[in-house]
Design a protein around this motif. Structure first.
Motif, short mmCIF file in Angstrom:
data_model
loop_
_atom_site.label_atom_id
_atom_site.label_comp_id
_atom_site.label_asym_id
_atom_site.label_seq_id
_atom_site.Cartn_x
_atom_site.Cartn_y
_atom_site.Cartn_z
N GLY A 47 50.14 -16.30 79.63
CA GLY A 47 50.32 -17.20 78.67
C GLY A 47 51.41 -16.85 77.61
O GLY A 47 52.40 -15.79 78.06
N ARG A 48 51.29 -17.07 76.45
CA ARG A 48 52.43 -16.75 75.33
C ARG A 48 52.32 -15.51 74.67
O ARG A 48 53.10 -14.74 74.29
CB ARG A 48 52.48 -17.93 74.23
CG ARG A 48 52.84 -19.12 74.83
CD ARG A 48 53.17 -20.28 73.66
NE ARG A 48 53.66 -21.44 74.19
CZ ARG A 48 53.65 -22.46 73.57
NH1 ARG A 48 53.46 -22.31 72.33
NH2 ARG A 48 54.27 -23.67 74.03
N ASP A 49 50.83 -14.99 74.42
CA ASP A 49 50.66 -13.79 73.65
C ASP A 49 49.61 -12.91 74.26
O ASP A 49 49.20 -12.16 73.58
CB ASP A 49 50.25 -14.29 72.33
CG ASP A 49 49.01 -15.18 72.37
OD1 ASP A 49 48.65 -15.53 73.37
OD2 ASP A 49 48.38 -15.62 71.19
N ARG A 50 49.54 -12.97 75.56
CA ARG A 50 48.46 -11.83 76.30
C ARG A 50 49.24 -11.28 77.55
O ARG A 50 50.10 -11.83 77.93
CB ARG A 50 47.16 -12.55 76.72
CG ARG A 50 46.52 -13.39 75.57
CD ARG A 50 45.47 -14.03 75.98
NE ARG A 50 44.37 -13.37 76.47
CZ ARG A 50 43.39 -13.50 77.43
NH1 ARG A 50 43.28 -14.66 78.07
NH2 ARG A 50 42.35 -12.59 77.78
N THR A 51 48.95 -10.10 77.63
CA THR A 51 49.43 -9.16 78.53
C THR A 51 48.23 -8.57 79.39
O THR A 51 47.37 -8.29 78.65
CB THR A 51 50.66 -8.29 78.19
OG1 THR A 51 50.11 -7.31 77.23
CG2 THR A 51 51.75 -8.89 77.52
N ASP A 80 41.72 -15.17 82.70
CA ASP A 80 42.61 -16.63 82.81
C ASP A 80 42.17 -17.08 84.37
O ASP A 80 42.03 -18.37 84.51
CB ASP A 80 43.97 -16.61 82.63
CG ASP A 80 44.67 -17.80 82.60
OD1 ASP A 80 44.15 -18.37 81.55
OD2 ASP A 80 45.48 -18.03 83.05
N ARG A 85 52.59 -10.72 82.02
CA ARG A 85 52.43 -11.61 80.86
C ARG A 85 51.63 -12.76 81.16
O ARG A 85 51.80 -13.42 82.36
CB ARG A 85 53.71 -11.94 80.46
CG ARG A 85 53.62 -13.15 79.04
CD ARG A 85 55.03 -13.19 78.87
NE ARG A 85 55.12 -14.14 77.58
CZ ARG A 85 56.06 -14.66 76.77
NH1 ARG A 85 57.08 -14.60 77.53
NH2 ARG A 85 55.79 -15.49 75.91
#
Length: 97
Positions: free
Chosen positions: A43-47, A55, A41
């Motif tokens: 951050g909050r919304d990426r995988t 990143d 995972r």
């Protein structure tokens, strides 16, 4: 878990932290993200490793030379496939020229 398997687990965990430091300092992003599970995972919304690679690339471009010095490990083997622990790491990061 027998004694040999336990010793091997401890060593593999120590090597994971060491490989992280070496790959990060060398800016070997492919080697770095390979240390993570494929569905990591980010951050909050990426995988995923591709997102993690992006990143790391963004973050590492913002700093100069780095030296991560891996130190003490405190590892607790919970089961045959789970462990918890703490590793100390001193980071030296170039700030400016």
């Amino acid at each position: 878990m027998d004694d040999l398997a336990r010793l091997l687990a401890y060593q593999e965990i120590r090597q994971l932290a060491s490989h992280y430091a070496v790959h990060l300092d060398a800016r070997n992003l492919d080697g770095l993200v390979a240390l993570f599970v494929p569905e990591v995972r980010v951050g909050r919304d990426r995988t995923g490793r591709a997102a993690l690679r992006e990143d790391f690339d963004r973050q590492l471009r913002a700093i100069g030379v780095s030296f991560l010095h891996v130190g003490s490990h405190a590892i607790d083997l919970v089961s045959d496939d789970e462990a918890t622990g703490v590793v100390y790491c001193k980071g030296e990061i170039q700030d400016g020229e």
